[in-house]
Design an enzyme around this catalytic site. Structure first.
Site, PDB file in Angstrom:
ATOM      1  N   ARG A 524       0.843  -1.201   0.000  1.00 60.35           N
ATOM      2  CA  ARG A 524       0.000   0.000   0.000  1.00 60.35           C
ATOM      3  C   ARG A 524       0.877   1.250   0.000  1.00 60.35           C
ATOM      4  O   ARG A 524       1.658   1.474   0.923  1.00 60.35           O
ATOM      5  CB  ARG A 524      -0.919  -0.020   1.219  1.00 60.35           C
ATOM      6  CG  ARG A 524      -1.616   1.291   1.521  1.00 60.35           C
ATOM      7  CD  ARG A 524      -2.786   1.537   0.639  1.00 60.35           C
ATOM      8  NE  ARG A 524      -3.609   2.630   1.159  1.00 60.35           N
ATOM      9  CZ  ARG A 524      -4.323   3.444   0.404  1.00 60.35           C
ATOM     10  NH1 ARG A 524      -4.339   3.292  -0.902  1.00 60.35           N
ATOM     11  NH2 ARG A 524      -5.050   4.393   0.939  1.00 60.35           N
ATOM     12  N   GLU A 614      -2.710  10.092  14.826  1.00 61.98           N
ATOM     13  CA  GLU A 614      -1.383  10.114  14.216  1.00 61.98           C
ATOM     14  C   GLU A 614      -0.671  11.441  14.427  1.00 61.98           C
ATOM     15  O   GLU A 614       0.559  11.498  14.490  1.00 61.98           O
ATOM     16  CB  GLU A 614      -1.515   9.839  12.721  1.00 61.98           C
ATOM     17  CG  GLU A 614      -0.235   9.874  11.940  1.00 61.98           C
ATOM     18  CD  GLU A 614      -0.515   9.666  10.475  1.00 61.98           C
ATOM     19  OE1 GLU A 614      -0.011  10.451   9.672  1.00 61.98           O
ATOM     20  OE2 GLU A 614      -1.255   8.723  10.148  1.00 61.98           O
ATOM     21  N   HIS A 650     -14.850   8.788  11.073  1.00 55.45           N
ATOM     22  CA  HIS A 650     -14.201   7.477  11.109  1.00 55.45           C
ATOM     23  C   HIS A 650     -12.749   7.642  11.528  1.00 55.45           C
ATOM     24  O   HIS A 650     -12.065   8.562  11.081  1.00 55.45           O
ATOM     25  CB  HIS A 650     -14.263   6.796   9.739  1.00 55.45           C
ATOM     26  CG  HIS A 650     -13.460   5.528   9.687  1.00 55.45           C
ATOM     27  ND1 HIS A 650     -13.821   4.410  10.400  1.00 55.45           N
ATOM     28  CD2 HIS A 650     -12.309   5.209   9.039  1.00 55.45           C
ATOM     29  CE1 HIS A 650     -12.930   3.457  10.184  1.00 55.45           C
ATOM     30  NE2 HIS A 650     -12.002   3.919   9.373  1.00 55.45           N
ATOM     31  N   GLU A 674     -11.696   1.348  14.142  1.00 49.69           N
ATOM     32  CA  GLU A 674     -11.042   0.068  13.877  1.00 49.69           C
ATOM     33  C   GLU A 674     -10.901  -0.677  15.192  1.00 49.69           C
ATOM     34  O   GLU A 674     -10.286  -0.184  16.128  1.00 49.69           O
ATOM     35  CB  GLU A 674      -9.660   0.310  13.256  1.00 49.69           C
ATOM     36  CG  GLU A 674      -8.930  -0.955  12.829  1.00 49.69           C
ATOM     37  CD  GLU A 674      -8.210  -1.640  13.962  1.00 49.69           C
ATOM     38  OE1 GLU A 674      -8.168  -2.885  13.950  1.00 49.69           O
ATOM     39  OE2 GLU A 674      -7.708  -0.967  14.866  1.00 49.69           O
ATOM     40  N   HIS A 703      -7.935  -5.159   5.939  1.00 51.16           N
ATOM     41  CA  HIS A 703      -6.568  -5.240   5.430  1.00 51.16           C
ATOM     42  C   HIS A 703      -6.161  -6.680   5.146  1.00 51.16           C
ATOM     43  O   HIS A 703      -5.111  -6.922   4.554  1.00 51.16           O
ATOM     44  CB  HIS A 703      -5.594  -4.617   6.433  1.00 51.16           C
ATOM     45  CG  HIS A 703      -5.922  -3.190   6.744  1.00 51.16           C
ATOM     46  ND1 HIS A 703      -6.680  -2.830   7.839  1.00 51.16           N
ATOM     47  CD2 HIS A 703      -5.636  -2.039   6.093  1.00 51.16           C
ATOM     48  CE1 HIS A 703      -6.827  -1.518   7.850  1.00 51.16           C
ATOM     49  NE2 HIS A 703      -6.210  -1.015   6.805  1.00 51.16           N
TER      50      HIS A 703
END
EC number: 2.1.1.14
Length: 763
Positions: A524, A614, A650, A674, A703
């Site tokens: 990816r 992040e 999300h 997630e 994934h």
């Protein structure tokens, strides 16, 4: 003489050769030998690209992930794959990707019923690593074959090799004890394996090894700090010299510890920790080298070489031959080669430097330090001209945007009413069942979609033809969702190449590369847009596509937007103003799009903030400032709508237990997250915090090619219902389905919808 070296090089190839080779192999269209040959070719090319350096990294190449490779080097394989006796590369793919048992076939890459390993962010970057797994009984055993093979390749090419490995303390810190045991108790078992590995390096004629301990830039508790001295005392007797590398931040309270460790050199990130360099230079032993990361390895802007030299020259006068220079961190986080770019605006291109150009900058600095500025006078003059061009460019500064920022006040971030009142109005307007089902946004990017986009961008297909092709794909996505029985539909994002690039292409203040790819995980890759100036939205970006999709169904259709914080965190961001300012500019642009969607009749609007966590600074003491402006930016973007309009957001890979209060402050009506790879462990946050709004815990891992079992989805949702009232739960995958095939998506969603119907029967 100043020594030049690099901490790591992008492994994907200038044109994503590794990505395509991996995917071809996984599909059974090439052999393992062919895949390995591509890897060898890339390594050889990259070492040639770095031949101008005094030392080049070896071992930084990985087919999937460097942390996963380190686990295999240390013999730390998950129990579920230890019985596999085939090629180690295929076993690594088993751990990384997983495989459902009924999806197995005879191809060598097949993984047979194996769950994928947990994946999470590498510190505060957009790279993901496979989390090492531990338990009380974990044992380690050395397998140096991968590293030794690459060292031999490098030596055959005449490379002055510097092996790169993840340090023992950071390796344990990155991992997860599946049984809740203390990871640090494994250190005495781990150190002899590291010592043996260093001895192998010595036997191969290696002078220096780079041991990465980036955990030293985080806020470690006393036990983790105390682990460093015995760890490196145990390795100090090895004959190979050790360069301990830190990056991504300041050492702060760990500075004295880092300087006192029994190593032969220390690398620090002089982009983020420049103020610490003088103190480090004074504290490292007089026999040790100091490597300073003076070129930003995480961004795309040219270095101001004259300013860098003005800072380096006194340091060089003090340290002499003990001064090494390098990028701040591995160039894994940088695109490969600016020279591949043929369509970039010439002015903006002159402001940029990709990985190869950063190495040019590095060698130019070394030449100036070793031989005097006069030997590179022309290059320094050209660099100064580019730096000034960017600073003064009217394309960077927009007075109207600055005026809009000045008008921001608290009212922009407030909904008319609190969540309970909104929820009642939304329930009446949407009439959804219990455990409503939806997806996160994207559906498979098929060969037809990619072909149409490629032809359109190449001028081989006009807009009318492109629009028709995209509408055909949107119609298919809507029909498939209706057949499956999903409750809130999405248009599938066929027209979007990337969730950030798509929006950046339509915003003023952004520019795009053709080949500015960086690795996100495995095969990816993402191509972050380059945020170079003040941001504004010239026109609506998504309304036409969403309205077309809504016209195909009577069910609610979600508008799909990427949030300002995620656009920021997944871009290469200008470094001439605070990130918070750029984020608020993005928030105003997204707010305009949200209001246009609502005006067009869209009653469910999702604003993805996948990268909220992040952006957190590595040090918790700095979190509040970031979270304050990040949450404010989301609220500015989202909260101009009426009560009846349901706002979703999300977040993926977000271990958010420690920021759950800030997430609640975002005040989205529904949040999807997630949770599948962590078996709903992320919901532990709700044991101690009452989350007031609705939540969709991801019930299967997109994934992995695994197809979720209906009963497993039911079990996961029952776990969720132990923490969240059932009337506030949604059922959804954990992320978008862009990277999967329809053949995987349909049975997975079929089982998910069936599970939701089973759950409704119990309500």
């Amino acid at each position: 003489m100043v020594t030049t070296h690099n901490l790591g090089f992008p492994r994907i190839g200038a044109h994503r050769e590794l990505k395509f080779a991996l995917e071809k192999y996984w599909k059974g269209e090439s052999s393992r030998a062919e895949l390995k040959a591509v890897g060898a070719q890339l390594r050889a090319r990259h070492w040639q690209d770095q031949a101008r350096l005094d030392f080049s990294p070896v071992g930084d190449f990985a087919f999937y992930d460097q942390v996963l490779d380190m686990s295999f080097t240390l013999g730390n394989l998950p129990e579920r794959v230890r019985g596999f006796h085939g090629d180690a590369l295929d076993n690594a793919f088993r751990v990384a990707r997983g495989r459902s048992a009924h999806g197995a076939d005879d191809h060598s890459a097949c993984c047979g019923g194996v769950a994928a390993g947990e994946m999470t962010k590498w510190f505060d970057t957009n790279y993901h690593y496979i989390v090492p797994e531990f338990d009380t009984n974990t044992q380690f055993s050395l397998d140096p074959s991968r590293l030794l093979e690459q060292i031999k390749e490098a030596h055959a090419q005449g490379v002055k090799a510097k092996p790169v490995i993840i340090g023992p303390v950071t390796y344990l810190w990155l991992g997860k004890a599946k049984d809740g045991s203390d990871k640090l108790t494994l250190l005495p078992r781990l150190l002899p394996v590291y010592a043996a590995l260093l001895d192998y390096f010595t036997a191969q004629g290696i002078d220096w090894v780079q041991i990465d301990e980036p955990v030293l830039v985080t806020e470690l508790d006393a036990r983790w700090r105390d682990a460093f001295v015995p760890a490196y005392d145990a390795l100090a007797a090895r004959r190979v010299r050790v360069l301990l590398a830190t990056y991504f931040g300041q050492l702060k309270e760990n500075l004295e510890l880092a300087c006192q460790l029994p190593v032969d050199g220390l690398h620090i990130d002089a982009i983020h920790a420049r103020d610490e360099v003088a103190q480090v230079a004074a504290q490292v032993p007089e026999t040790a080298v100091l490597s300073v990361g003076v070129i930003n390895g995480r961004n795309v802007w040219k270095t101001d070489l004259n300013a860098a030299l003005a800072w380096l020259e006194p340091l060089h006068a003090t340290l002499g031959d003990r001064l090494w220079i390098a990028p701040s961190c591995s160039l894994l986080h940088s695109p490969v080669d600016l020279n591949s770019e043929r369509k970039l605006d010439a002015d903006i291109r002159s402001w940029l430097a990709f990985a190869l150009q950063k190495l040019d900058e590095l060698t130019l600095l070394a030449s100036a330090l070793n031989n005097g500025r006069a030997c590179v006078e022309a290059e320094l003059l050209a660099n100064a001209k580019a730096i000034e061009s960017r600073r003064a460019s009217p394309r960077v500064h927009n007075a109207a945007v600055k005026a809009a920022l000045a008008r921001i006040d608290a009212s922009l971030g407030q909904r008319a009413n609190a969540y309970p009142a909104r929820a009642a109005k939304q329930a009446a307007a949407l009439a959804l069942p219990a455990f409503p089902t939806t997806t996160i946004g994207s559906f498979p990017q098929t060969a037809d979609i990619r072909r149409a986009r490629s032809q359109f961008k190449a001028g081989e297909l006009d807009y009318a033809g492109y629009k028709l092709a995209m509408e055909r794909e949107i119609t298919r996505a809507v029909k498939e969702q209706e057949t499956l029985g999903l409750d809130v539909l999405v248009h599938g994002e066929a027209e979007r190449n990337d969730m950030v690039e798509y929006f950046g292409e339509q915003l003023d203040g952004y520019v795009f590369s053709q080949f500015g790819w960086v690795q996100s995980y495995g095969s990816r890759c993402v191509k972050p847009p380059i945020l170079f100036g003040d941001i504004s939205r010239p026109k609506a970006m998504t309304v036409e596509w969403i309205c077309y999709a809504q016209a195909q169904t009577a069910k609610p259709m979600k508008g799909m937007l990427t949030g300002p914080v995620t656009i920021l965190n997944w871009s290469f961001v200008r470094d001439d103003q605070p990130r918070s300012v750029s984020c608020r500019q993005l928030a105003l642009a997204i707010r305009e799009e949200v209001l246009d969607l609502e005006k067009a009749g869209v009653r469910v609007i999702q604003i993805d903030e996948a990268a909220l966590r992040e952006g957190l600074p590595l040090r918790r003491s700095q979190w509040n400032e970031y979270l304050q402006w990040a949450v404010e930016s989301f609220r500015i973007a989202a909260n101009g709508v009426q009560d009846e309009t349901q706002i979703h957001t999300h977040m993926c890979y977000s271990e958010f237990n420690d920021i759950i209060a800030s997430i609640a402050e975002m005040d989205a009506d529904v949040i999807t997250i997630e949770t599948s790879r962590s078996d709903m462990e992320l919901l532990d946050a709700f044991d101690d915090f009452h989350y007031p709004n609705q939540i969709g815990p991801g019930v299967y891992d997109i994934h992995s090619p695994n197809i979720p079992d209906q009963a497993h989805v039911v079990d996961l949702m029952k776990k969720a219902a132990e923490r969240i009232p059932a009337e506030r739960l949604w059922v959804n995958p954990d992320c978008g389905l862009k990277t999967r095939a329809w053949e995987e998506v349909i049975p997975a969603l079929k089982n998910m919808v069936a599970a939701a119907r089973t759950l409704r029967q119990a309500v």
